[in-house]
Design an enzyme around this catalytic site. Structure first.
Site, mmCIF file in Angstrom:
data_model
loop_
_atom_site.group_PDB
_atom_site.id
_atom_site.type_symbol
_atom_site.label_atom_id
_atom_site.label_comp_id
_atom_site.label_asym_id
_atom_site.label_seq_id
_atom_site.Cartn_x
_atom_site.Cartn_y
_atom_site.Cartn_z
ATOM 1 N N ARG A 20 0.986 -1.592 7.548
ATOM 2 C CA ARG A 20 0.168 -2.801 7.767
ATOM 3 C C ARG A 20 -0.018 -3.586 6.472
ATOM 4 O O ARG A 20 -0.316 -3.008 5.418
ATOM 5 C CB ARG A 20 -1.191 -2.381 8.285
ATOM 6 C CG ARG A 20 -2.163 -3.525 8.400
ATOM 7 C CD ARG A 20 -3.556 -3.005 8.663
ATOM 8 N NE ARG A 20 -4.070 -2.260 7.548
ATOM 9 C CZ ARG A 20 -5.310 -2.335 7.079
ATOM 10 N NH1 ARG A 20 -6.178 -3.147 7.652
ATOM 11 N NH2 ARG A 20 -5.713 -1.616 6.062
ATOM 12 N N ARG A 46 0.798 -1.231 0.000
ATOM 13 C CA ARG A 46 0.000 0.000 0.000
ATOM 14 C C ARG A 46 0.825 1.274 0.000
ATOM 15 O O ARG A 46 0.476 2.232 -0.678
ATOM 16 C CB ARG A 46 -0.866 0.029 1.254
ATOM 17 C CG ARG A 46 -2.086 -0.735 1.056
ATOM 18 C CD ARG A 46 -2.994 -0.612 2.196
ATOM 19 N NE ARG A 46 -4.060 -1.557 1.907
ATOM 20 C CZ ARG A 46 -5.016 -1.885 2.733
ATOM 21 N NH1 ARG A 46 -5.057 -1.357 3.908
ATOM 22 N NH2 ARG A 46 -5.938 -2.734 2.374
ATOM 23 N N HIS A 52 -6.514 5.847 6.095
ATOM 24 C CA HIS A 52 -7.248 4.592 6.154
ATOM 25 C C HIS A 52 -7.018 3.830 7.446
ATOM 26 O O HIS A 52 -7.945 3.281 8.024
ATOM 27 C CB HIS A 52 -6.801 3.739 4.965
ATOM 28 C CG HIS A 52 -7.528 2.441 4.840
ATOM 29 N ND1 HIS A 52 -8.889 2.378 4.743
ATOM 30 C CD2 HIS A 52 -7.079 1.158 4.788
ATOM 31 C CE1 HIS A 52 -9.267 1.100 4.633
ATOM 32 N NE2 HIS A 52 -8.180 0.345 4.681
#
Ligand SMILES: Cc1cc2nc3c(=O)[nH]c(=O)nc-3n(C[C@H](O)[C@H](O)[C@H](O)COP(=O)(O)OP(=O)(O)OC[C@H]3O[C@@H](n4cnc5c(N)ncnc54)[C@H](O)[C@@H]3O)c2cc1C
Length: 516
Positions: free
Chosen positions: A384, A288, A349
């Site tokens: 993450r 990401r 997010h």
């Protein structure tokens, strides 16, 4: 005053999982869950992709999941924690299914496994593209069957009760005795005295102007714990989701799940170029941070407000089958994914950091535990891995439960003073709260977003101080309201993000300061 044995702040996956387990194990004890807003409003409810759990042992293994997690976390993960979370995954998933959560299966009856960015294998267990809503439904339904659980919706936790409120020596070890809560319907402030308190209050997405998070994600738990003196770490590692649906309107951005890229969608700029091909060999399935930073670069270079996700080459029937919710949402905005490109932009997010906990979920304050997105376990490091957060919440809810089964929770006889709001009154105008919130979100979006610099961080701190002073003044003279407390909490969180970003001298994972 309410007295309870076990207090839970938050009704997302972390809080509910813990509450179910404790309530089942200790039928004679009382469990009180406080949650602001509706009982099902949480980040959990919006999770789309699923839960990362090793299932296909022919192709996959704990070792591979561990390696993927550590690679995504850019070597800042705690390896012992990663191993603990990954290896407990299958048992925790089975338990969730036993409580009634349903996940999709393939034609042979095995769990259907998805693949998301950063995962080397198919291991994401899902319920269509509304996994979180299904998990939330199942957990709430289980909670409502348990007679020793009281769930207080529309109850906003204001501050944790510690030695500070008891006018005791605060230089020694601190202990948590419960929480002051605002009943959002009556505006009364209630003292809840608890033998033990579990913080499961979720993330901080709303601190930023563009976010995938719902309105509850204002970092209340982290701010409360910080004010109480708990250790808070890794706040600089805010994860931006690369592909939130771009619209001109503010507020929550609808998420176009990573799984859509896993399914084969391409990212294109306005000129139609598939720019990820030049950046990473995994192209759209790079982790990401890489995808978000690449889009940010592309947007800064072109001056465009968004890039596009191209699904036009994908099998429509299969797409609709996998992502009915995304398909319908696009269609409602006149985007026919079989012909039109989907406009997307990165949005805040997920927070990798938070309240520091050990492997049993203990914070640095006695009798205060934390799990889920408000906690910092060491699993995520600097970034993450997709779908590891629901898993982390399940495993840590269980870890706290296990600790408390082995170490019984004792009641303490103690007098807690009522909340003191002498000299305060209901503010005549709410415009100051709204105005300062808009300022804060714009500040964080413009100065403390995906790509940071020393100059922008220093500027952000200066502007934030102005907002802070104005809001503190207002707080001192105002009767408590949810919006004012949330704003105050978001300012605390913003301070932590900026200061910990300034302290970080090495770029890692999701963190990029161009001056490092
Ligand atoms: C759009 C979206 C998609 C996602 N997709 C995935 C995915 O596919 N896989 C994955 O693993 N993760 C995903 N995530 C992340 C994941 O959903 C969250 O990290 C996880 O659900 C957090 O669970 P939680 O229980 O810690 O917090 P939450 O689910 O956010 O619950 C927090 C609870 O605390 C309550 N609360 C907060 N402050 C207070 C207060 N002051 N007083 C009282 N109550 C309070 C809230 O009302 C809420 O009930 C996604 C997140 C979003 C936003």
């Amino acid at each position: 005053m309410i007295s309870t044995n076990y207090l839970v702040i938050g009704s997302g996956i972390a809080g509910l999982t813990y509450a179910v387990k404790i309530a089942e194990r200790f039928p004679n004890k009382t469990i009180t869950i406080v949650t602001k807003g509706e009982e099902d409003e949480s980040n959990t409810k919006y999770a789309q992709g699923g839960v990362a759990v090793v299932q296909d042992v022919q192709k996959d293994s704990f070792k591979k999941h561990i390696e993927d997690t550590i690679t995504a976390g850019d070597d800042l993960c705690d390896p012992e924690v990663v191993e603990m979370v990954v290896s407990h995954g299958p048992t925790r998933l089975k338990e969730l299914m036993m409580w009634g959560a349903e996940f999709d299966s393939d034609s042979e009856g095995n769990l259907d496994l998805g693949k998301e960015g950063g995962h080397s294998e198919y291991r994401v267990v899902h319920h269509k593209d509304i996994t979180g809503a299904e998990v939330q439904r199942a957990l709430l339904s289980r909670i409502h069957q348990l007679t020793n659980v009281t769930l207080l919706a529309h109850h906003f936790a204001i501050d944790l009760i510690t030695e500070h409120h008891l006018k005791r020596d605060v230089s020694k070890d601190l202990c948590c005795y419960g929480v002051y809560v605002l009943d959002e319907k009556t505006s009364n402030i209630i003292t809840i005295k608890a033998d033990t308190t579990m913080l499961a209050s979720g993330g901080i997405g709303r601190v930023y102007g563009h976010t995938t998070n719902p309105i509850i994600a204002t970092g209340d738990g982290i701010a409360m714990a910080y004010r109480a003196g708990a250790k808070v770490k890794d706040m600089e590692f805010v994860q931006f989701h690369p592909t939130a649906l771009y619209t001109n309107e503010g507020g929550s951005s609808f998420l176009i799940s990573e799984a859509v890229r896993g399914f084969g969608a391409y990212l294109r700029n306005k000129k139609g170029n598939r720019f990820m091909l030049d950046i990473d060999e995994r192209a759209e399935l790079a982790s990401r941070d890489i995808v978000s930073q690449s889009i940010d670069k592309e947007l800064k270079k072109s001056g465009d407000s968004h890039v596009f996700l191209d699904c036009t080459h994908l099998d429509l029937e299969s797409f609709i089958n996998h992502f009915p919710n995304i398909y319908e949402k696009c269609l409602s905005l006149h985007i026919d994914i079989s012909k039109d490109l989907i406009p997307v932009v990165p949005a805040s997010h997920y927070l990798c950091g938070g309240v520091v906990v050990d492997k049993q979920g203990k914070t640095s304050i006695n009798n205060l535990f934390a799990a889920g997105e408000c906690s910092r376990t060491g699993l995520h490091g600097a970034n993450r891995l997709a779908s590891n957060s629901l898993l982390e919440a399940l495993v840590y809810a269980d870890a706290v439960y296990n600790y408390q089964c082995k170490n019984s929770v004792e009641s303490v006889a103690i007098n807690i003073p009522d909340w003191n709001d002498e000299g305060t009154s209901i503010p005549k105008e709410h415009i100051l709260i709204r105005h300062n919130l808009n300022q804060l979100q714009a500040l964080m979006q413009n100065y403390v977003s995906i790509v940071r610099s020393n100059y922008r961080l220093n500027k952000a701190l200066k502007y934030l101080d102005l907002i802070y002073n104005e809001v503190e003044e207002l707080y001192k003279i105002s009767k408590i309201s949810t919006s004012l407390c949330e704003l105050r909490n978001m300012i605390n969180v913003a301070h932590l993000i900026i200061n910990q970003s300034k302290d970080r001298k090495e770029n890692k994972g999701g963190f990029l300061n161009i001056d490092n």
